[in-house]
Design a protein around this motif. Structure first.
Motif, PDB file in Angstrom:
ATOM      1  N   VAL A   8       0.968  -1.099  -0.196  1.00 38.17           N
ATOM      2  CA  VAL A   8       0.057  -0.415  -0.147  1.00 38.17           C
ATOM      3  C   VAL A   8       1.018   1.036  -0.131  1.00 38.17           C
ATOM      4  O   VAL A   8       2.105   1.227   0.274  1.00 38.17           O
ATOM      5  N   ARG A   9       0.370   2.235  -0.236  1.00 39.28           N
ATOM      6  CA  ARG A   9       0.928   3.850  -0.064  1.00 39.28           C
ATOM      7  C   ARG A   9       1.613   4.485   1.212  1.00 39.28           C
ATOM      8  O   ARG A   9       0.789   3.536   1.434  1.00 39.28           O
ATOM      9  N   ASP A  10       2.313   4.761   1.085  1.00 42.01           N
ATOM     10  CA  ASP A  10       2.681   5.230   2.349  1.00 42.01           C
ATOM     11  C   ASP A  10       1.984   5.505   3.379  1.00 42.01           C
ATOM     12  O   ASP A  10       2.793   5.924   4.162  1.00 42.01           O
ATOM     13  N   ARG A  11       1.213   6.821   2.914  1.00 39.45           N
ATOM     14  CA  ARG A  11       0.173   7.433   3.894  1.00 39.45           C
ATOM     15  C   ARG A  11      -0.716   6.115   4.451  1.00 39.45           C
ATOM     16  O   ARG A  11      -2.431   6.815   5.212  1.00 39.45           O
ATOM     17  N   ILE A  12      -1.276   4.999   3.404  1.00 36.18           N
ATOM     18  CA  ILE A  12      -2.028   4.601   4.398  1.00 36.18           C
ATOM     19  C   ILE A  12      -2.994   4.701   6.407  1.00 36.18           C
ATOM     20  O   ILE A  12      -4.253   4.190   6.217  1.00 36.18           O
ATOM     21  N   PRO A  13      -1.363   4.329   6.427  1.00 38.67           N
ATOM     22  CA  PRO A  13      -1.693   3.889   7.914  1.00 38.67           C
ATOM     23  C   PRO A  13      -1.984   4.894   8.325  1.00 38.67           C
ATOM     24  O   PRO A  13      -3.146   4.931  10.029  1.00 38.67           O
ATOM     25  N   ALA A  14      -2.098   6.663   8.327  1.00 42.96           N
ATOM     26  CA  ALA A  14      -2.755   7.581   8.627  1.00 42.96           C
ATOM     27  C   ALA A  14      -4.227   7.540   8.158  1.00 42.96           C
ATOM     28  O   ALA A  14      -4.426   7.861   9.092  1.00 42.96           O
ATOM     29  N   ILE A  15      -3.810   7.793   7.281  1.00 41.30           N
ATOM     30  CA  ILE A  15      -5.526   7.701   6.745  1.00 41.30           C
ATOM     31  C   ILE A  15      -6.265   6.349   7.112  1.00 41.30           C
ATOM     32  O   ILE A  15      -8.120   7.174   7.755  1.00 41.30           O
ATOM     33  N   LEU A  16      -5.874   5.492   8.071  1.00 43.85           N
ATOM     34  CA  LEU A  16      -6.523   4.436   8.472  1.00 43.85           C
ATOM     35  C   LEU A  16      -6.844   5.281   9.746  1.00 43.85           C
ATOM     36  O   LEU A  16      -7.966   4.710  10.419  1.00 43.85           O
ATOM     37  N   GLU A  24      -3.585  -3.994  10.530  1.00 40.66           N
ATOM     38  CA  GLU A  24      -2.352  -4.552  11.026  1.00 40.66           C
ATOM     39  C   GLU A  24      -1.031  -4.517   9.948  1.00 40.66           C
ATOM     40  O   GLU A  24      -1.501  -4.581   8.733  1.00 40.66           O
ATOM     41  N   ILE A  25      -0.051  -3.988   9.851  1.00 42.72           N
ATOM     42  CA  ILE A  25       0.794  -3.714   9.163  1.00 42.72           C
ATOM     43  C   ILE A  25       2.153  -4.094   9.434  1.00 42.72           C
ATOM     44  O   ILE A  25       2.814  -4.362  10.204  1.00 42.72           O
ATOM     45  N   LYS A  26       2.988  -4.246   8.082  1.00 46.68           N
ATOM     46  CA  LYS A  26       4.838  -4.883   8.650  1.00 46.68           C
ATOM     47  C   LYS A  26       5.455  -3.906   7.089  1.00 46.68           C
ATOM     48  O   LYS A  26       5.158  -3.533   5.932  1.00 46.68           O
ATOM     49  N   THR A  27       6.583  -4.084   7.482  1.00 47.45           N
ATOM     50  CA  THR A  27       7.381  -4.104   6.695  1.00 47.45           C
ATOM     51  C   THR A  27       8.386  -4.516   5.753  1.00 47.45           C
ATOM     52  O   THR A  27       8.741  -5.770   6.587  1.00 47.45           O
ATOM     53  N   LEU A  57      -3.871   5.366 -14.651  1.00 49.64           N
ATOM     54  CA  LEU A  57      -2.952   5.336 -15.422  1.00 49.64           C
ATOM     55  C   LEU A  57      -2.128   5.770 -14.692  1.00 49.64           C
ATOM     56  O   LEU A  57      -0.698   5.993 -14.563  1.00 49.64           O
ATOM     57  N   ALA A  58      -1.817   6.611 -13.707  1.00 48.80           N
ATOM     58  CA  ALA A  58      -0.975   7.535 -12.850  1.00 48.80           C
ATOM     59  C   ALA A  58      -0.907   6.598 -11.430  1.00 48.80           C
ATOM     60  O   ALA A  58       0.438   6.999 -10.991  1.00 48.80           O
ATOM     61  N   ASP A  59      -1.852   5.551 -11.065  1.00 48.12           N
ATOM     62  CA  ASP A  59      -0.849   4.824 -10.231  1.00 48.12           C
ATOM     63  C   ASP A  59      -0.060   4.139 -10.798  1.00 48.12           C
ATOM     64  O   ASP A  59       0.865   3.773  -9.849  1.00 48.12           O
ATOM     65  N   ILE A  60      -0.016   3.444 -11.987  1.00 49.28           N
ATOM     66  CA  ILE A  60       0.600   2.509 -12.601  1.00 49.28           C
ATOM     67  C   ILE A  60       1.726   3.221 -12.868  1.00 49.28           C
ATOM     68  O   ILE A  60       3.004   2.923 -12.733  1.00 49.28           O
ATOM     69  N   LEU A  61       2.184   4.169 -13.650  1.00 49.34           N
ATOM     70  CA  LEU A  61       3.238   5.484 -13.455  1.00 49.34           C
ATOM     71  C   LEU A  61       4.073   5.501 -11.908  1.00 49.34           C
ATOM     72  O   LEU A  61       5.090   4.981 -12.409  1.00 49.34           O
ATOM     73  N   GLU A  62       2.677   5.509 -10.710  1.00 46.56           N
ATOM     74  CA  GLU A  62       3.823   5.213  -9.566  1.00 46.56           C
ATOM     75  C   GLU A  62       4.271   3.602  -8.849  1.00 46.56           C
ATOM     76  O   GLU A  62       5.215   4.190  -8.459  1.00 46.56           O
TER      77      GLU A  62
END
Length: 103
Positions: A8-16, A24-27, A57-62
């Motif tokens: 997931v994107r880096d800000r997903i934990p903050a959004i949740l 639950e998230i892990k690195t 399309l922007a998500d693909i590029l990311e």
């Protein structure tokens, strides 16, 4: 929203957190993250095929840029290679479709 088991994107934990959701998230190691990104690329391509929006399309590029980064390739190096290949073989600007080679 997904039940997880994907990168997931880096800000997903903050959004949740903002939504008051438990998670639950892990690195991951770089190797495991690369595998996750490749699966994510498939997901994003399928979403683009279904929706055909510029956001997908922007998500693909990311994801592509993240795969390059985790593989040790900069955006500049990736673009340089793209330009080199376009100079040698052309781009995709003429709407060409190969129907057959040979008899």
């Amino acid at each position: 929203m997904s039940n997880g088991h994907k990168v997931v994107r880096d800000r997903i934990p903050a959004i949740l957190d903002e939504q008051g959701l438990k998670y639950e998230i892990k690195t991951l190691s770089d190797e495991d993250y690369l595998e996750g990104l490749i699966r994510k690329l498939d997901e994003e391509v399928n979403e683009y095929k279904a929706d055909r929006t510029i956001e997908e399309l922007a998500d693909i590029l990311e994801v592509v840029q993240s795969i390059a980064r985790i593989s040790g390739v900069s955006k500049a190096e990736l673009e340089e290679l793209r330009e080199k290949k376009a100079a040698a073989n052309g781009g995709f600007t003429k709407n060409l479709y190969l129907e057959r080679i040979g008899d």
